[in-house]
Design an enzyme around this catalytic site. Structure first.
Site, PDB file in Angstrom:
ATOM      1  N   LYS A 116       0.828  -1.199   0.000  1.00 31.98           N
ATOM      2  CA  LYS A 116       0.000   0.000   0.000  1.00 31.98           C
ATOM      3  C   LYS A 116       0.864   1.251   0.000  1.00 31.98           C
ATOM      4  O   LYS A 116       2.000   1.231   0.459  1.00 31.98           O
ATOM      5  CB  LYS A 116      -0.908  -0.021   1.241  1.00 31.98           C
ATOM      6  CG  LYS A 116      -2.000   1.028   1.283  1.00 31.98           C
ATOM      7  CD  LYS A 116      -2.865   0.811   2.503  1.00 31.98           C
ATOM      8  CE  LYS A 116      -3.983   1.854   2.567  1.00 31.98           C
ATOM      9  NZ  LYS A 116      -3.485   3.219   2.750  1.00 31.98           N
ATOM     10  N   GLY A 117       0.326   2.353  -0.511  1.00 39.73           N
ATOM     11  CA  GLY A 117       1.073   3.601  -0.527  1.00 39.73           C
ATOM     12  C   GLY A 117       1.386   4.109   0.878  1.00 39.73           C
ATOM     13  O   GLY A 117       0.558   4.001   1.789  1.00 39.73           O
ATOM     14  N   GLY A 118       2.585   4.637   1.074  1.00 35.79           N
ATOM     15  CA  GLY A 118       2.948   5.261   2.328  1.00 35.79           C
ATOM     16  C   GLY A 118       3.363   4.335   3.449  1.00 35.79           C
ATOM     17  O   GLY A 118       3.402   4.749   4.609  1.00 35.79           O
ATOM     18  N   ASN A 162       6.302  -2.279   8.885  1.00 35.30           N
ATOM     19  CA  ASN A 162       7.003  -1.063   9.279  1.00 35.30           C
ATOM     20  C   ASN A 162       6.240  -0.288  10.354  1.00 35.30           C
ATOM     21  O   ASN A 162       5.069  -0.549  10.620  1.00 35.30           O
ATOM     22  CB  ASN A 162       7.189  -0.146   8.058  1.00 35.30           C
ATOM     23  CG  ASN A 162       8.440  -0.478   7.269  1.00 35.30           C
ATOM     24  OD1 ASN A 162       9.472  -0.838   7.842  1.00 35.30           O
ATOM     25  ND2 ASN A 162       8.364  -0.360   5.951  1.00 35.30           N
ATOM     26  N   ASP A 175       7.603   3.302  -9.886  1.00 38.00           N
ATOM     27  CA  ASP A 175       6.544   4.178  -9.389  1.00 38.00           C
ATOM     28  C   ASP A 175       6.644   5.518 -10.119  1.00 38.00           C
ATOM     29  O   ASP A 175       7.701   6.148 -10.107  1.00 38.00           O
ATOM     30  CB  ASP A 175       6.730   4.383  -7.880  1.00 38.00           C
ATOM     31  CG  ASP A 175       5.555   5.119  -7.243  1.00 38.00           C
ATOM     32  OD1 ASP A 175       4.772   5.748  -7.992  1.00 38.00           O
ATOM     33  OD2 ASP A 175       5.426   5.073  -6.009  1.00 38.00           O
ATOM     34  N   GLY A 224       6.350   2.572   3.426  1.00 38.58           N
ATOM     35  CA  GLY A 224       7.807   2.446   3.515  1.00 38.58           C
ATOM     36  C   GLY A 224       8.429   1.505   2.502  1.00 38.58           C
ATOM     37  O   GLY A 224       9.473   0.900   2.767  1.00 38.58           O
TER      38      GLY A 224
END
Length: 354
Positions: A28-30, A260, A59, A32
């Site tokens: 998923k975005g964000g 993360n 990306d 890490g």
């Protein structure tokens, strides 16, 4: 599963598997992904026994340059401070100017035919990148991918290409001599026009060979693996499950999960906010361990500062290869709440009620 059977919670298995050629890092975005992929590439280059390592960002919102504090382009560039680590940033959906530079796009007839197949333009530009990368002879190639939806589309490109190019080959076979007439109608005359169908078919079949080779390598667990990156929150857990399911459909190996931004209980101190976050994270960590008991699941701590620059990435990469202390989920005997089953495809996601 007995404690002795639980896979080691590190990425050391990736470094040990010397024959690995392709390593995808996504999620998923964000969560890490770039930090994880960059640190993994550093570990492979310095402690993985590889002659040379290439990290590629696919990306459109490239972050590799920011992570290493060095400008990268679509040409592999040696990373500052390393002798065997290279980086490049490519866009799998090139603009019109880029498309005109591709080898297969030099023929207007092939371009017209290819344009009639949905998604073939992106897929063929991806194949061109794969063809370029394969000629560079890197030991291992790490992909820093776009968020999940774009990544799944990227991994499906070989299938799209194989179907699309096979249609072109079949079309030539079915139409036979009509292809020559069509090329003349498109303004190509003489001997060149007569031979153009065979020339185009040769280019298509050459591209098809590359695609089939890459597709076979992607499905070989000895050569390819996918590292899923996430954080201990519901949306990220759900996205990771969807990703794992889709990778199974594509027959792509996935046996490592990096979680993360974990807050370890011993770092909470007297903060009520951190204590509340730990309780929330524990709920989802339980579910990760239950769903993926046969995966290498590693937890990386929430840091006070961003990980940027070669030195910071070197330091962070050490976390990928060692077992960090702290809470270990249901297998550590600290499961909380009463589980109930929620919907999941092929698995069951667990939601904990108070």
């Amino acid at each position: 599963m007995a404690d002795s059977d639980v896979p080691e919670p590190t990425l050391q298995n990736i470094l040990d598997q010397q024959e690995l050629k392709w390593i995808f890092v996504g999620g998923k975005g964000g969560v890490g992904k770039t930090t994880t992929s960059s640190s993994l590439a550093v570990a492979l280059a310095e402690r993985g026994g590889r002659d040379n390592v290439l990290i590629i960002s696919t990306d459109p919102a490239h972050n590799l340059s920011d992570a290493f504090r060095q400008k990268f382009t679509k040409t592999p560039t040696l990373v500052n401070g390393f002798t065997n680590l290279f980086a490049m940033e490519v866009d799998p959906t090139p603009d019109l100017g880029d498309m005109e530079q591709l080898e297969w796009a030099q023929d207007s007839f092939l371009t017209e035919l290819a344009g009639s197949i949905p998604g073939i333009d992106e897929a063929m530009s991806f194949a061109e990148v794969m063809k370029q990368v394969q000629t560079m002879d890197y030991s291992t190639i790490v992909f820093d991918t776009a968020p999940t939806g774009h990544t799944l589309r990227l991994l499906n490109f070989p299938n799209i290409l194989e179907k699309g190019l096979s249609k072109l080959v079949a079309l030539k076979g079915a139409m036979g001599g009509m292809m020559g007439q069509m090329t003349r109608m498109l303004g190509v005359g003489g001997a060149e026009g007569e031979n153009l169908p065979d020339q185009l078919l040769g280019k298509v079949e050459g591209m098809l060979d590359v695609v089939r080779k890459v597709s076979a390598q992607f499905k070989d667990p000895l050569l390819t693996t996918f590292v899923a990156v996430c954080i201990p929150e519901f949306l990220s857990l759900y996205e990771t499950e969807r990703l794992v399911q889709e990778l199974a459909k594509f027959e792509i190996d996935c046996r490592n999960i990096v979680i993360n931004q974990v807050i370890f209980p011993e770092s909470v101190g007297t903060s009520r906010l951190l204590e509340a976050r730990v309780r929330m994270q524990q709920k989802y960590l339980d579910q990760f361990y239950e769903l993926y008991e046969d995966f290498h699941i590693m937890k990386l701590p929430l840091l006070e500062e961003e990980v940027r620059g070669p030195d910071a990435l070197r330091a962070f990469s050490e976390n990928l290869l060692k077992v960090l202390g702290g809470w270990q989920g249901v297998y550590g005997g600290r499961g909380r709440g009463v589980p109930r089953t929620a919907t999941g495809r092929g698995r069951s996601l667990v939601v904990y009620e108070k």
